[in-house]
Write a protein that holds these residues in place. Structure first.
Motif, PDB file in Angstrom:
ATOM      1  N   PHE A 152       3.082   8.162  -9.581  1.00 12.18           N
ATOM      2  CA  PHE A 152       2.667   9.546  -9.804  1.00 12.18           C
ATOM      3  C   PHE A 152       2.461  10.184  -8.431  1.00 12.18           C
ATOM      4  CE2 PHE A 152       1.201   7.083 -13.417  1.00 12.18           C
ATOM      5  CZ  PHE A 152       1.678   7.829 -14.480  1.00 12.18           C
ATOM      6  N   TYR A 153       2.871  11.426  -8.279  1.00 14.18           N
ATOM      7  CA  TYR A 153       2.738  12.097  -6.991  1.00 14.18           C
ATOM      8  C   TYR A 153       2.669  13.608  -7.214  1.00 14.18           C
ATOM      9  CZ  TYR A 153       7.717  12.977  -7.667  1.00 14.18           C
ATOM     10  OH  TYR A 153       8.919  13.374  -8.182  1.00 14.18           O
ATOM     11  N   ASP A 154       2.221  14.318  -6.175  1.00 13.30           N
ATOM     12  CA  ASP A 154       2.207  15.770  -6.261  1.00 13.30           C
ATOM     13  C   ASP A 154       3.312  16.327  -5.383  1.00 13.30           C
ATOM     14  OD1 ASP A 154       1.201  15.630  -3.639  1.00 13.30           O
ATOM     15  OD2 ASP A 154      -0.122  17.320  -3.937  1.00 13.30           O
ATOM     16  N   GLY A 155       3.651  17.597  -5.624  1.00  8.98           N
ATOM     17  CA  GLY A 155       4.691  18.219  -4.838  1.00  8.98           C
ATOM     18  C   GLY A 155       4.704  19.720  -5.041  1.00  8.98           C
ATOM     19  N   TYR A 156       5.688  20.328  -4.423  1.00  2.79           N
ATOM     20  CA  TYR A 156       5.848  21.774  -4.490  1.00  2.79           C
ATOM     21  C   TYR A 156       7.344  22.065  -4.566  1.00  2.79           C
ATOM     22  CZ  TYR A 156       5.748  26.654  -2.937  1.00  2.79           C
ATOM     23  OH  TYR A 156       5.905  28.007  -2.841  1.00  2.79           O
ATOM     24  N   ALA A 157       7.757  22.818  -5.561  1.00  2.00           N
ATOM     25  CA  ALA A 157       9.183  23.060  -5.785  1.00  2.00           C
ATOM     26  C   ALA A 157       9.732  24.227  -4.973  1.00  2.00           C
ATOM     27  CB  ALA A 157       9.442  23.306  -7.276  1.00  2.00           C
ATOM     28  N   LEU A 215       0.066  12.286  -2.281  1.00  2.00           N
ATOM     29  CA  LEU A 215      -0.964  11.792  -3.201  1.00  2.00           C
ATOM     30  C   LEU A 215      -0.437  10.725  -4.171  1.00  2.00           C
ATOM     31  CD1 LEU A 215      -2.851  15.085  -4.072  1.00  2.00           C
ATOM     32  CD2 LEU A 215      -3.602  13.268  -2.535  1.00  2.00           C
ATOM     33  N   PRO A 216       0.181   9.657  -3.661  1.00  2.00           N
ATOM     34  CA  PRO A 216       0.764   8.670  -4.558  1.00  2.00           C
ATOM     35  C   PRO A 216      -0.276   7.806  -5.261  1.00  2.00           C
ATOM     36  CG  PRO A 216       0.888   7.869  -2.320  1.00  2.00           C
ATOM     37  CD  PRO A 216       0.347   9.287  -2.253  1.00  2.00           C
ATOM     38  N   SER A 217       0.007   7.512  -6.514  1.00  2.00           N
ATOM     39  CA  SER A 217      -0.752   6.528  -7.298  1.00  2.00           C
ATOM     40  C   SER A 217       0.273   5.721  -8.079  1.00  2.00           C
ATOM     41  CB  SER A 217      -1.699   7.200  -8.294  1.00  2.00           C
ATOM     42  OG  SER A 217      -2.690   7.918  -7.608  1.00  2.00           O
ATOM     43  N   ALA A 233       0.973  21.670  -6.517  1.00  2.00           N
ATOM     44  CA  ALA A 233       1.493  22.729  -7.375  1.00  2.00           C
ATOM     45  C   ALA A 233       2.239  22.149  -8.565  1.00  2.00           C
ATOM     46  CB  ALA A 233       2.405  23.652  -6.582  1.00  2.00           C
ATOM     47  N   GLY A 234       2.550  20.896  -8.480  1.00  2.00           N
ATOM     48  CA  GLY A 234       3.219  20.208  -9.578  1.00  2.00           C
ATOM     49  C   GLY A 234       3.017  18.717  -9.437  1.00  2.00           C
ATOM     50  N   CYS A 235       3.190  18.012 -10.518  1.00  2.00           N
ATOM     51  CA  CYS A 235       3.054  16.555 -10.492  1.00  2.00           C
ATOM     52  C   CYS A 235       4.370  15.938 -10.909  1.00  2.00           C
ATOM     53  CB  CYS A 235       1.948  16.093 -11.433  1.00  2.00           C
ATOM     54  SG  CYS A 235       0.328  16.609 -10.900  1.00  2.00           S
ATOM     55  N   MET A 262       0.846  -1.153   0.000  1.00  2.00           N
ATOM     56  CA  MET A 262       0.000   0.000   0.000  1.00  2.00           C
ATOM     57  C   MET A 262       0.905   1.233   0.000  1.00  2.00           C
ATOM     58  SD  MET A 262      -2.805   1.259   2.835  1.00  2.00           S
ATOM     59  CE  MET A 262      -1.707   1.050   4.203  1.00  2.00           C
ATOM     60  N   PHE A 263       0.758   2.086  -0.989  1.00  2.00           N
ATOM     61  CA  PHE A 263       1.503   3.338  -1.065  1.00  2.00           C
ATOM     62  C   PHE A 263       0.648   4.421  -0.419  1.00  2.00           C
ATOM     63  CE2 PHE A 263       3.327   0.682  -4.233  1.00  2.00           C
ATOM     64  CZ  PHE A 263       4.649   1.057  -4.297  1.00  2.00           C
ATOM     65  N   THR A 264       1.253   5.220   0.440  1.00  2.00           N
ATOM     66  CA  THR A 264       0.490   6.200   1.189  1.00  2.00           C
ATOM     67  C   THR A 264       1.320   7.449   1.484  1.00  2.00           C
ATOM     68  OG1 THR A 264      -0.880   6.506   3.171  1.00  2.00           O
ATOM     69  CG2 THR A 264       1.118   5.181   3.414  1.00  2.00           C
ATOM     70  N   ASN A 265       0.638   8.527   1.822  1.00  2.00           N
ATOM     71  CA  ASN A 265       1.299   9.740   2.281  1.00  2.00           C
ATOM     72  C   ASN A 265       1.922   9.495   3.645  1.00  2.00           C
ATOM     73  OD1 ASN A 265       0.348  11.363   0.155  1.00  2.00           O
ATOM     74  ND2 ASN A 265      -1.470  11.952   1.278  1.00  2.00           N
ATOM     75  N   HIS A 266       3.001  10.188   3.917  1.00  2.00           N
ATOM     76  CA  HIS A 266       3.500  10.329   5.281  1.00  2.00           C
ATOM     77  C   HIS A 266       3.255  11.779   5.654  1.00  2.00           C
ATOM     78  CE1 HIS A 266       6.465  11.382   8.381  1.00  2.00           C
ATOM     79  NE2 HIS A 266       6.074  10.223   8.867  1.00  2.00           N
ATOM     80  N   VAL A 267       2.703  12.003   6.816  1.00  2.00           N
ATOM     81  CA  VAL A 267       2.416  13.365   7.265  1.00  2.00           C
ATOM     82  C   VAL A 267       3.536  13.817   8.193  1.00  2.00           C
ATOM     83  CG1 VAL A 267       0.809  14.845   8.518  1.00  2.00           C
ATOM     84  CG2 VAL A 267      -0.055  13.040   7.023  1.00  2.00           C
ATOM     85  N   GLY A 268       4.192  14.900   7.798  1.00  2.00           N
ATOM     86  CA  GLY A 268       5.263  15.471   8.599  1.00  2.00           C
ATOM     87  C   GLY A 268       4.760  16.654   9.393  1.00  2.00           C
ATOM     88  N   LEU A 269       5.562  17.077  10.320  1.00  2.00           N
ATOM     89  CA  LEU A 269       5.226  18.219  11.161  1.00  2.00           C
ATOM     90  C   LEU A 269       6.429  19.161  11.178  1.00  2.00           C
ATOM     91  CD1 LEU A 269       3.181  19.443  13.189  1.00  2.00           C
ATOM     92  CD2 LEU A 269       4.334  18.139  14.971  1.00  2.00           C
ATOM     93  N   LYS A 270       6.181  20.419  10.821  1.00  2.00           N
ATOM     94  CA  LYS A 270       7.250  21.418  10.822  1.00  2.00           C
ATOM     95  C   LYS A 270       6.669  22.735  11.299  1.00  2.00           C
ATOM     96  CE  LYS A 270      10.760  23.488   7.884  1.00  2.00           C
ATOM     97  NZ  LYS A 270      11.329  23.527   6.537  1.00  2.00           N
TER      98      LYS A 270
END
Length: 99
Positions: free
Chosen positions: A65-70, A52-54, A83-85, A1-9
């Protein structure tokens, strides 16, 4: 199972990595059977926000496939997510390694 990891900053939660968990029994999962697939250490363009992994099998590989921010820093705005894939390729079978 591919899933998000939630970080804290700085008191803010956000998705900072893609993790994979595995099991042979879908009714029994162990927190010990996991690995980091993609995070700021091995993603070339998104160093903090990844999620958001698929996955889709293509031949002997998985297309992830995943989303991110540069950007340099996490921001509360909606632009900081999706903001980007991105596309990463994983060879099959998956092997758990160390880094």
């Amino acid at each position: 199972m591919f899933t998000n990891h939630v970080g804290l900053k700085n008191g803010l939660e956000y998705t900072d990595a893609v993790w994979v968990y595995w099991t042979k029994d879908l009714e029994r999962w162990s927190a010990d059977r996991k690995a980091v697939v993609l995070d700021g250490a091995n993603c070339a363009w998104s160093k903090e926000i990844i999620g958001l992994p698929s996955v889709v099998k293509v031949g002997n590989r998985l297309a992830l496939f995943y989303d991110g921010y540069a950007g340099e820093e996490y921001h509360r705005s909606i632009e900081s997510h999706a903001a980007g894939c991105g596309l990463a390729w994983l060879d099959l079978p998956l092997n758990v390694g160390s880094r």
